[in-house]
Design a protein around this motif. Structure first.
Motif, PDB file in Angstrom:
ATOM      1  N   TYR A   1       7.106 -43.235  77.369  1.00 15.54           N
ATOM      2  CA  TYR A   1       6.495 -42.449  76.812  1.00 15.54           C
ATOM      3  C   TYR A   1       5.603 -43.219  75.800  1.00 15.54           C
ATOM      4  O   TYR A   1       4.137 -43.839  76.140  1.00 15.54           O
ATOM      5  N   ARG A   2       6.604 -45.025  75.645  1.00 17.38           N
ATOM      6  CA  ARG A   2       4.923 -45.891  75.362  1.00 17.38           C
ATOM      7  C   ARG A   2       4.547 -46.446  76.412  1.00 17.38           C
ATOM      8  O   ARG A   2       3.116 -46.671  76.574  1.00 17.38           O
TER       9      ARG A   2
ATOM     10  N   ILE B   1       1.415 -36.576  74.394  1.00 16.84           N
ATOM     11  CA  ILE B   1       2.253 -38.068  74.434  1.00 16.84           C
ATOM     12  C   ILE B   1       0.021 -38.641  73.593  1.00 16.84           C
ATOM     13  O   ILE B   1      -0.817 -38.077  74.202  1.00 16.84           O
TER      14      ILE B   1
ATOM     15  N   SER C   1       1.351 -43.981  76.878  1.00 14.57           N
ATOM     16  CA  SER C   1      -0.412 -43.864  76.186  1.00 14.57           C
ATOM     17  C   SER C   1      -0.612 -44.802  75.791  1.00 14.57           C
ATOM     18  O   SER C   1      -1.493 -45.206  75.058  1.00 14.57           O
TER      19      SER C   1
ATOM     20  N   TYR D   1       6.610 -31.808  74.006  1.00 15.31           N
ATOM     21  CA  TYR D   1       6.471 -33.577  73.916  1.00 15.31           C
ATOM     22  C   TYR D   1       5.054 -33.784  74.135  1.00 15.31           C
ATOM     23  O   TYR D   1       4.179 -33.580  75.224  1.00 15.31           O
TER      24      TYR D   1
END
Length: 359
Positions: free
Chosen positions: A212-213, A247, A216, A245
């Motif tokens: 996810y990081r 992002i 992003s 979820y």
């Protein structure tokens, strides 16, 4: 968080090598029937993808239960249970017999194409040289490493027009702070480039949070990315409500231009979650081979005799409702590394990625 973390070496992720154990370690009976029933029952209550895998677990019981008795050796019990689990053909299904001197492990009954193409240490080292030579020939710099952890391979390179980022694990060994520091260093160089290659061919997964990081930092402010997850409710055929979820873009420096993500059939788990998100963006292409197709986090448990096991108890869906478990994500441009790459001295996957960026 899943724990599908596999450094791509010369062996398959998980496989049976029970013949390597000593006789003393495998001949002592440890309640085989009790342990078999515990394994079968836990899968019966929690595994999320019997229908997708077209495996009838009740029929599997009828096939394997007669093979187990309390006079059999640990060795024979392990081989029987391993054979049963391999019917699921699932890289997140594992069984490990931990002993004082050896470990016996069982995983999916397949080999990865990269292992088959480069089976020895010498072959693998030569392939790494091919990757390096191809990038240098294309005008990229030497490796500009940003180690987050000594156990992984986080590296990037730059050319006049493009960036190259290679991440071999979405490992939980990263702290998010140190991972962000490494991304900051790379993104500060990438932000003005015309295109970016993200090489995940050797990434067997790790932490979804790392995925996810990374996503992003590759989003424009107006982009929206996300996926759905549901978990099987223990002992039923029902699932929890799908959880979304989402992002969002974050970080001072982000890359918002064309991206090509390189994949192989070794690309798995959290690395596939990252790809599942990114493929929603029209400026993102996938080049290489179809990914492994294992998205669920790993539900881990112990048997009465101390053996450790894991299974997939979740289903992941793209935003348009597709479950790619067991299927993997198919590239826009299919290019597979083969032993011929060592003779040519050229990595065709990187060449195809550069051609895609030129388009």
């Amino acid at each position: 968080m899943d724990k599908h973390i596999r450094a791509l070496s010369l062996t398959v992720f998980l496989f049976c090598f029970s013949q390597a154990t000593t006789t003393a370690q495998v001949t002592t009976a440890e309640r085989p029937v009790e342990n078999f029933l515990a394994l079968w029952s836990t899968f019966s209550d929690h595994y999320a993808n019997f229908e997708l895998k077209q495996v009838h677990w009740g029929q599997v019981y009828e096939q394997y239960r007669p093979l187990v008795n309390d006079s059999m050796s640990n060795h024979a019990l392990f081989e029987t249970m391993c054979s049963m689990l391999q019917l699921l053909n699932d890289g997140h299904v594992t069984l490990t017999a931990d002993r004082s001197l050896e470990e016996i492990e069982c995983g999916p009954p397949y080999n990865f194409k990269l292992d088959e193409a480069f089976p020895t240490a010498e072959d693998w080292e030569a392939f790494e040289d091919v990757i390096d030579a191809t990038l240098l020939q294309a005008g990229f710099s030497t490796v500009m490493r940003a180690y987050v952890n000594r156990a992984t391979n986080f590296q990037f390179r730059i050319s006049e027009r493009f960036g190259y980022l290679r991440l071999d694990e979405m490992t939980e060994a990263f702290t998010l702070g140190r991972f962000n520091q490494a991304l900051n260093r790379a993104m500060s160089r990438f932000k003005s480039f015309e295109g970016l290659i993200v090489d995940l061919r050797f990434n067997g997964g790790g932490s979804d949070e790392i995925a996810y990081r990374l996503a992003s930092r590759l989003m424009a402010q107006e982009d929206t990315l996300g996926h759905y997850v549901r978990t099987r409710i223990e002992g039923t055929d029902q699932y929890t409500a799908q959880e979304y979820y989402e992002i969002k873009a974050r970080g001072k420096d982000r890359f918002t231009g064309p991206i090509v993500i390189l994949t192989s059939d070794f690309t798995a788990s959290a690395a596939e979650v990252f790809l599942l998100l990114m493929k929603d963006l029209p400026r993102v292409s996938q080049v290489g081979d179809t990914t492994e197709g294992i998205f669920s986090d790993m539900f881990e448990f112990s048997l009465p005799n101390g053996w450790e096991a894991s299974l997939s108890n979740q289903q992941f869906f793209s935003r348009d409702g597709i479950n790619y478990e067991g299927l993997g994500l198919t590239p826009d441009v299919m290019v597979i590394n083969t032993p011929a790459d060592l003779k040519s001295g050229v990595d065709p996957v990187i060449i195809a990625a550069l051609a895609r960026l030129e388009e």
